[in-house]
Design an enzyme around this catalytic site. Structure first.
Site, PDB file in Angstrom:
ATOM      1  N   GLU A 161       0.808  -1.225   0.000  1.00 20.95           N
ATOM      2  CA  GLU A 161       0.000   0.000   0.000  1.00 20.95           C
ATOM      3  C   GLU A 161       0.842   1.277   0.000  1.00 20.95           C
ATOM      4  O   GLU A 161       0.815   2.070   0.958  1.00 20.95           O
ATOM      5  CB  GLU A 161      -0.972  -0.010   1.185  1.00 20.95           C
ATOM      6  N   GLU A 360      -5.116  -8.601   0.702  1.00 15.95           N
ATOM      7  CA  GLU A 360      -5.800  -8.185   1.939  1.00 15.95           C
ATOM      8  C   GLU A 360      -7.272  -7.967   1.636  1.00 15.95           C
ATOM      9  O   GLU A 360      -7.622  -7.311   0.647  1.00 15.95           O
ATOM     10  CB  GLU A 360      -5.257  -6.851   2.486  1.00 15.95           C
TER      11      GLU A 360
HETATM   12  O1  IFM Z   1      -4.345  -2.992   9.095  1.00 16.70           O
HETATM   13  C1  IFM Z   1      -4.267  -2.467   7.807  1.00 16.70           C
HETATM   14  C2  IFM Z   1      -3.066  -3.026   7.076  1.00 16.70           C
HETATM   15  O2  IFM Z   1      -1.880  -2.793   7.766  1.00 16.70           O
HETATM   16  C3  IFM Z   1      -2.961  -2.395   5.714  1.00 16.70           C
HETATM   17  N1  IFM Z   1      -4.188  -2.488   4.986  1.00 16.70           N
HETATM   18  C4  IFM Z   1      -5.398  -2.100   5.657  1.00 16.70           C
HETATM   19  C5  IFM Z   1      -5.497  -2.795   7.007  1.00 16.70           C
HETATM   20  C6  IFM Z   1      -6.796  -2.396   7.716  1.00 16.70           C
HETATM   21  O3  IFM Z   1      -6.856  -1.016   7.870  1.00 16.70           O
END
Ligand code: IFM
Length: 458
Positions: A161, A360
């Site tokens: 990210e 994710e």
């Molecule tokens: O916890 C975070 C993660 O570190 C990165 N992506 C989003 C998740 C939830 O906010």
């Protein structure tokens, strides 16, 4: 009840990151998140990552937990300041931890998926990502980790990210280092991309058969009034900084002209040197997609700043009261996930002949205290089921997606929210015992059979 069957070779797993779970901060150097946590008011509950959920000492139990659920893939990140010392030497003891973790995963039959950067930048790197030297240091660090672990780790994500690590961190002020300077966000974003490209090139040269990629977070925006040019334009600009700033140079070797024009004086033109874009466009093998929500946007009065999911100063997020929300306040929009995956397949991964992995996806639920008894997190199960339906629909529409990694296996440190938000399939009590929630059993059954059972409305 509808049932959807995933391909037999589909991978099911879970993801975490170093700062959010490891603890054992005394055995590593400071990261920018340690420093940020010390700023009064930066973290909602005043907490930090000093102990986190003590994964550093309990990793064998956590690997056993993953194995017990039958998951075949585990995505974790390496803490750069655990592996490298401020003088540039290697902290062998820090590297040993990951060596043992990878061994434990392999022994349990779990595929290790390693992320090199999930935001815990060494605090001693002057200027952080605004400094090109940080990208150079990233290559040294990546090669150290690769040299030790690549005999067992075959999938490598360079960055997690980068939008959060640049715009949210250097312009939004909500993530470390907590700056609010738009020009810094563009500079950081460019150097993060450069770091990704250089490391992809270096790992490819060292290890031609490794699977390499990066994970981007996507929050699709929709105009509140599709017939209003101002709303359509603010969605275009948000999509520009949030998504196309990263996808276009990685896949097409260019920063979009409209984005450069929109950035105006903040554009880091002087920092983009000959050869940078070619390095950034070094071919990858897999695009990691992180998805949580989408948003309806309208153009409003310009108010400098960065929202949780926006960058354009005049972007106003419009509530959709008919939609359910997670405990983060994020609207639950699985159809937008499907549409995103199909868009990415058509615009980027399909033409490049590469796959996508969901690196994710998950939701925060205001779960009861685990001390009160087993947690029946039906909201989380419904969220995951709806989003897996979306993944299935995207696959049916032709998108090459071979992996789904839930965020997260365990409740952990949710950045500026501290420990107040719970994303895990497994709860952690005050003694740091691991207590699987109902969603863990549900996900375990799903991963073993590959069959998603949905009530008609999911
Ligand atoms: O916890 C975070 C993660 O570190 C990165 N992506 C989003 C998740 C939830 O906010």
């Amino acid at each position: 009840m509808t049932t959807l069957q995933f391909p037999a070779d589909f991978h099911w797993g879970a993801a975490t990151s170093s700062f959010q779970i490891e603890g054992a901060a005394e055995l590593r150097g400071d990261s920018i998140w340690d420093v940020f946590c010390r700023q009064p008011g930066a973290i909602a509950d005043g907490s930090d990552g000093t102990v986190a959920v003590d994964h550093f000492h309990r990793f064998r139990d956590d690997v056993a937990l993953l194995a017990g659920l039958g998951l075949d893939t585990y995505r974790f990140s390496v803490s750069w300041p655990r592996v490298m010392n401020p003088d540039g030497s290697v902290n062998e003891a820090g590297l040993d931890f990951y060596d043992e973790l990878v061994d434990a995963l392999c022994e349990a039959g779990i595929r290790p998926w390693l992320t090199l950067y999930h935001w815990d930048l060494p605090a001693w790197l002057a200027g952080g990502w605004t400094n090109r030297a940080t990208a150079e240091a990233f290559v040294d660090y990546a090669l150290v980790v690769h040299a030790r672990l690549s005999d067992r780790v075959r999938i490598w994500t360079t960055l997690n990210e980068p939008w959060c690590a640049s715009f949210l961190s250097y312009a939004g002020g909500q993530h470390a280092p907590g700056h609010r300077v738009a020009a810094e966000a563009y500079a950081a974003g460019h150097h993060l991309l450069l770091a990704h490209g250089w490391v992809t090139w270096a790992l490819r040269a060292a290890d031609p058969d490794a699977t390499l990629g990066l994970s981007l977070n996507f929050t699709p925006g929709y105009p509140a009034d599709p017939d209003n040019p101002a709303d359509v334009d603010v969605v275009r600009r948000t999509d520009g900084t949030q998504h196309r700033f990263f996808t276009e140079p990685v896949f097409h070797g260019e920063y979009p002209a409209d984005l450069i024009a929109d950035a105006g004086a903040d554009w880091p033109g002087g920092l983009v040197r000959d050869g940078d874009l070619a390095a950034i466009a070094t071919p990858i093998d897999v695009l990691g997609v992180n998805y949580y929500t989408s948003q309806l946007i309208r153009a409003g009065a310009a108010a400098p700043g960065v929202g949780v999911h926006t960058t354009a100063p005049d972007a106003v997020v419009v509530d959709r009261p008919d939609l359910a929300r997670t405990d983060m306040g994020w609207e639950i929009t699985p159809d937008a996930f499907r549409d995103l995956l199909v868009r990415l397949h058509h615009e980027y991964t399909g033409p490049a002949g590469i796959s996508m992995a969901i690196t994710e996806n998950g939701c925060a639920v205001d779960d009861p205290d685990p001390a009160a008894g087993p947690i029946d997190d039906v909201e989380r199960i419904a969220y995951l089921a709806g989003h897996l339906r979306a993944v299935h629909e995207a696959i049916e529409a032709g998108a090459a997606i071979d992996t789904y990694l839930v965020w997260s296996i365990i409740d952990n440190f949710e950045w500026a929210f501290g420990y107040t938000k719970r994303f895990g399939l497994v709860a952690v009590d005050s003694e740091l015992n691991r207590l699987p929630k109902a969603s863990a059993g549900w996900y375990s059954d799903l991963s073993r059979l590959g069959t998603l059972c949905l009530p008609e409305q999911a």
